[in-house]
Scaffold this active site. Structure first.
Site, PDB file in Angstrom:
ATOM      1  N   ASP A  12       0.845  -1.209   0.000  1.00 20.74           N
ATOM      2  CA  ASP A  12       0.000   0.000   0.000  1.00 20.74           C
ATOM      3  C   ASP A  12       0.878   1.257   0.000  1.00 20.74           C
ATOM      4  O   ASP A  12       0.839   2.043   0.937  1.00 20.74           O
ATOM      5  CB  ASP A  12      -0.954  -0.005   1.218  1.00 20.74           C
ATOM      6  CG  ASP A  12      -0.233   0.043   2.561  1.00 20.74           C
ATOM      7  OD1 ASP A  12       0.934  -0.382   2.630  1.00 20.74           O
ATOM      8  OD2 ASP A  12      -0.833   0.522   3.542  1.00 20.74           O
ATOM      9  N   ASP A  17       6.780   1.470   2.080  1.00 21.14           N
ATOM     10  CA  ASP A  17       6.498   0.481   1.027  1.00 21.14           C
ATOM     11  C   ASP A  17       7.365   0.776  -0.199  1.00 21.14           C
ATOM     12  O   ASP A  17       7.832  -0.147  -0.875  1.00 21.14           O
ATOM     13  CB  ASP A  17       5.033   0.544   0.587  1.00 21.14           C
ATOM     14  CG  ASP A  17       4.056   0.260   1.697  1.00 21.14           C
ATOM     15  OD1 ASP A  17       3.538  -0.852   1.786  1.00 21.14           O
ATOM     16  OD2 ASP A  17       3.809   1.186   2.499  1.00 21.14           O
ATOM     17  N   ASN A  39      -2.448   2.849   3.572  1.00 23.39           N
ATOM     18  CA  ASN A  39      -1.891   4.170   3.883  1.00 23.39           C
ATOM     19  C   ASN A  39      -2.693   5.277   3.212  1.00 23.39           C
ATOM     20  O   ASN A  39      -2.896   6.346   3.788  1.00 23.39           O
ATOM     21  CB  ASN A  39      -0.437   4.251   3.416  1.00 23.39           C
ATOM     22  CG  ASN A  39       0.488   3.487   4.340  1.00 23.39           C
ATOM     23  OD1 ASN A  39       0.290   3.465   5.548  1.00 23.39           O
ATOM     24  ND2 ASN A  39       1.506   2.849   3.778  1.00 23.39           N
ATOM     25  N   THR A 121       3.006  -5.960   2.783  1.00 24.21           N
ATOM     26  CA  THR A 121       3.456  -4.829   3.589  1.00 24.21           C
ATOM     27  C   THR A 121       2.325  -3.827   3.834  1.00 24.21           C
ATOM     28  O   THR A 121       2.573  -2.642   4.040  1.00 24.21           O
ATOM     29  CB  THR A 121       4.658  -4.121   2.917  1.00 24.21           C
ATOM     30  OG1 THR A 121       4.235  -3.625   1.647  1.00 24.21           O
ATOM     31  CG2 THR A 121       5.836  -5.055   2.733  1.00 24.21           C
ATOM     32  N   PHE A 162      -0.678  -0.389  12.672  1.00 28.13           N
ATOM     33  CA  PHE A 162      -1.585   0.114  11.632  1.00 28.13           C
ATOM     34  C   PHE A 162      -2.142  -0.985  10.719  1.00 28.13           C
ATOM     35  O   PHE A 162      -3.357  -1.053  10.497  1.00 28.13           O
ATOM     36  CB  PHE A 162      -0.892   1.200  10.783  1.00 28.13           C
ATOM     37  CG  PHE A 162      -1.756   1.673   9.647  1.00 28.13           C
ATOM     38  CD1 PHE A 162      -2.816   2.542   9.883  1.00 28.13           C
ATOM     39  CD2 PHE A 162      -1.550   1.218   8.347  1.00 28.13           C
ATOM     40  CE1 PHE A 162      -3.642   2.961   8.837  1.00 28.13           C
ATOM     41  CE2 PHE A 162      -2.367   1.633   7.299  1.00 28.13           C
ATOM     42  CZ  PHE A 162      -3.418   2.505   7.542  1.00 28.13           C
ATOM     43  N   ASN A 163      -1.282  -1.829  10.116  1.00 32.07           N
ATOM     44  CA  ASN A 163      -1.790  -2.801   9.129  1.00 32.07           C
ATOM     45  C   ASN A 163      -2.767  -3.791   9.774  1.00 32.07           C
ATOM     46  O   ASN A 163      -3.727  -4.230   9.132  1.00 32.07           O
ATOM     47  CB  ASN A 163      -0.638  -3.577   8.477  1.00 32.07           C
ATOM     48  CG  ASN A 163       0.211  -2.696   7.587  1.00 32.07           C
ATOM     49  OD1 ASN A 163      -0.264  -1.680   7.082  1.00 32.07           O
ATOM     50  ND2 ASN A 163       1.475  -3.064   7.415  1.00 32.07           N
ATOM     51  N   HIS A 234       9.651   0.185   8.313  1.00 37.25           N
ATOM     52  CA  HIS A 234       9.027  -1.106   8.645  1.00 37.25           C
ATOM     53  C   HIS A 234       9.051  -2.130   7.504  1.00 37.25           C
ATOM     54  O   HIS A 234       9.474  -3.275   7.670  1.00 37.25           O
ATOM     55  CB  HIS A 234       7.556  -0.875   9.001  1.00 37.25           C
ATOM     56  CG  HIS A 234       7.310   0.230   9.963  1.00 37.25           C
ATOM     57  ND1 HIS A 234       7.429   0.076  11.318  1.00 37.25           N
ATOM     58  CD2 HIS A 234       6.927   1.533   9.771  1.00 37.25           C
ATOM     59  CE1 HIS A 234       7.110   1.205  11.926  1.00 37.25           C
ATOM     60  NE2 HIS A 234       6.807   2.103  11.016  1.00 37.25           N
ATOM     61  N   ASP A 235       8.483  -1.702   6.347  1.00 33.91           N
ATOM     62  CA  ASP A 235       8.149  -2.672   5.302  1.00 33.91           C
ATOM     63  C   ASP A 235       9.371  -3.342   4.676  1.00 33.91           C
ATOM     64  O   ASP A 235       9.274  -4.451   4.153  1.00 33.91           O
ATOM     65  CB  ASP A 235       7.332  -1.975   4.202  1.00 33.91           C
ATOM     66  CG  ASP A 235       5.959  -1.554   4.713  1.00 33.91           C
ATOM     67  OD1 ASP A 235       5.508  -2.116   5.728  1.00 33.91           O
ATOM     68  OD2 ASP A 235       5.344  -0.665   4.092  1.00 33.91           O
TER      69      ASP A 235
HETATM   70  C1  BDR Z   1       2.910  -0.021   8.671  1.00 26.08           C
HETATM   71  O1  BDR Z   1       1.866   0.930   8.514  1.00 26.08           O
HETATM   72  C2  BDR Z   1       2.073   1.698   7.371  1.00 26.08           C
HETATM   73  O2  BDR Z   1       1.828   3.055   7.636  1.00 26.08           O
HETATM   74  C3  BDR Z   1       3.485   1.434   6.908  1.00 26.08           C
HETATM   75  O3  BDR Z   1       3.568   1.492   5.493  1.00 26.08           O
HETATM   76  C4  BDR Z   1       3.759   0.050   7.434  1.00 26.08           C
HETATM   77  O4  BDR Z   1       3.338  -0.941   6.516  1.00 26.08           O
HETATM   78  C5  BDR Z   1       3.639   0.282   9.970  1.00 26.08           C
HETATM   79  O5  BDR Z   1       2.760   0.217  11.034  1.00 26.08           O
HETATM   80 CA    CA Z   2       2.843  -0.438   4.206  1.00 29.48          CA
END
Ligand code: BDR
Ligand code: CA
Length: 309
Positions: A12, A17, A39, A121, A162-163, A234-235
């Site tokens: 996303d 990403d 996102n 991701t 978040f994800n 993160h991703d």
């Molecule tokens: C995740 O949430 C998104 O905002 C980032 O792209 C990542 O995948 C981190 O919590």
């Molecule tokens: Ca992401």
């Protein structure tokens, strides 16, 4: 000669990403990208994926996926990634067009011959929809590497990442499918941060990708969970988990995903022992952070580079 692992990436984009896509181009054989709302909207994540591929000079099919989570309304993270999803840039329309096959069917087709590796991701909506459409799919996925969840702190609520929070039902469907998976959650990704030093490194390299990624990282650094120890990318961990597993420690845990719309929504909670509601997954625990970030910088400078002996 070492063969690059073939992967499908479900994402996303999103600034981290975008870094992850460049890592996939540099270190894997990227078969396809499927996009998901997360996102930012599905229109923006799909356009951004096409833009990043074009910037990197790569020809990879992009398949549009879910516009909304399985059961809850879509909620963006544009406060962190910008209204476009790529900071404050006005993202140009890429020449690469979107593939006519939608994400769920692209995932099913990609997995047809078995032993498929998927890196996700974003919210797991597309993956869950594919697993629901064909309940035998899990048998043909050799491994799913997912950035999401957390066994420690959250970033949407105190306890939810978040994800996972964005589509908790999709996490639940995916975990229960028994697909072999590793979770690269916040407990891990908060160790892997890029700083102003990396922005300068990217600018100094002066490549077409590194100049744009420097701008995106600068935006992310002022809008993310602002901190003088840098911003977590993160991703990238989920992609590098496939190609550089030696950089991550992994252990198995029993995880319960909270789907109810209360203050535990999106929590991926570790249980000390098996319970009927828990599923056992692999959880990444620690990262060799400086090596991970070095690989991310390398990929952002030259995503077409060849690391084969
Ligand atoms: C995740 O949430 C998104 O905002 C980032 O792209 C990542 O995948 C981190 O919590
Ligand atoms: Ca992401």
């Amino acid at each position: 000669m070492k063969v690059r692992p073939r992967i499908l990436m479900d994402c996303d984009p999103g600034i981290d990403d975008a870094f992850a896509i460049l890592c996939a181009l540099r270190f894997t054989d990227l078969a396809a990208i499927t996009t998901v709302s997360g996102n930012v909207s599905i229109d923006n994540t799909t356009r951004n994926a096409r833009y990043i591929l074009e910037l990197a000079g790569a020809e990879v099919p992009v398949h549009r996926g879910a516009a909304a989570p399985l059961e809850v309304p879509a909620m963006a993270a544009d406060d962190i990634h910008g209204r476009s999803g790529l900071g404050d840039m006005s993202v140009p329309e890429a020449m690469i067009s979107e593939h006519s096959l939608r994400a769920v069917d692209a995932i099913l087709e990609y997995c047809e011959s078995g032993d498929a590796i998927i890196v996700a991701t974003g919210p797991l909506t597309n993956i869950a929809q594919a697993l629901l459409k064909d309940p035998t799919l899990a048998e043909r996925i050799s491994h799913l590497y997912w950035m999401g969840g957390s066994t420690s702190e959250g970033n949407v609520t105190d306890r939810a990442e978040f994800n996972a929070w964005a589509d908790p039902h999709a996490v639940d469907v995916t975990f229960r499918s028994m697909v072999p998976l590793t979770m690269y959650g916040l407990n891990l990704t908060h160790q892997v941060r890029m700083t102003t030093e990396h922005i300068e490194q990217l600018r100094a390299a002066g490549s077409s990708t590194s100049m744009i990624m420097a701008d995106l990282l600068a935006y992310y650094s002022t809008h993310g969970t602002v901190s003088d120890i840098g911003q977590p990318v993160h991703d990238t961990c989920a992609v590098l988990g496939v190609t550089h597993p030696e950089l991550f420690s992994i252990e198995k845990s029993n995880i319960v995903t909270h789907v109810a719309d209360d203050d535990r929504r999106g929590m991926t909670e570790v249980q000390d022992h098996d319970t009927t509601s828990a599923t056992t997954v692999r959880v990444a625990g620690t990262a060799h952070a400086s090596s991970v970030v070095d690989l991310v910088v390398t990929a952002a400078i030259d995503p077409a580079g060849d690391d084969q002996p």
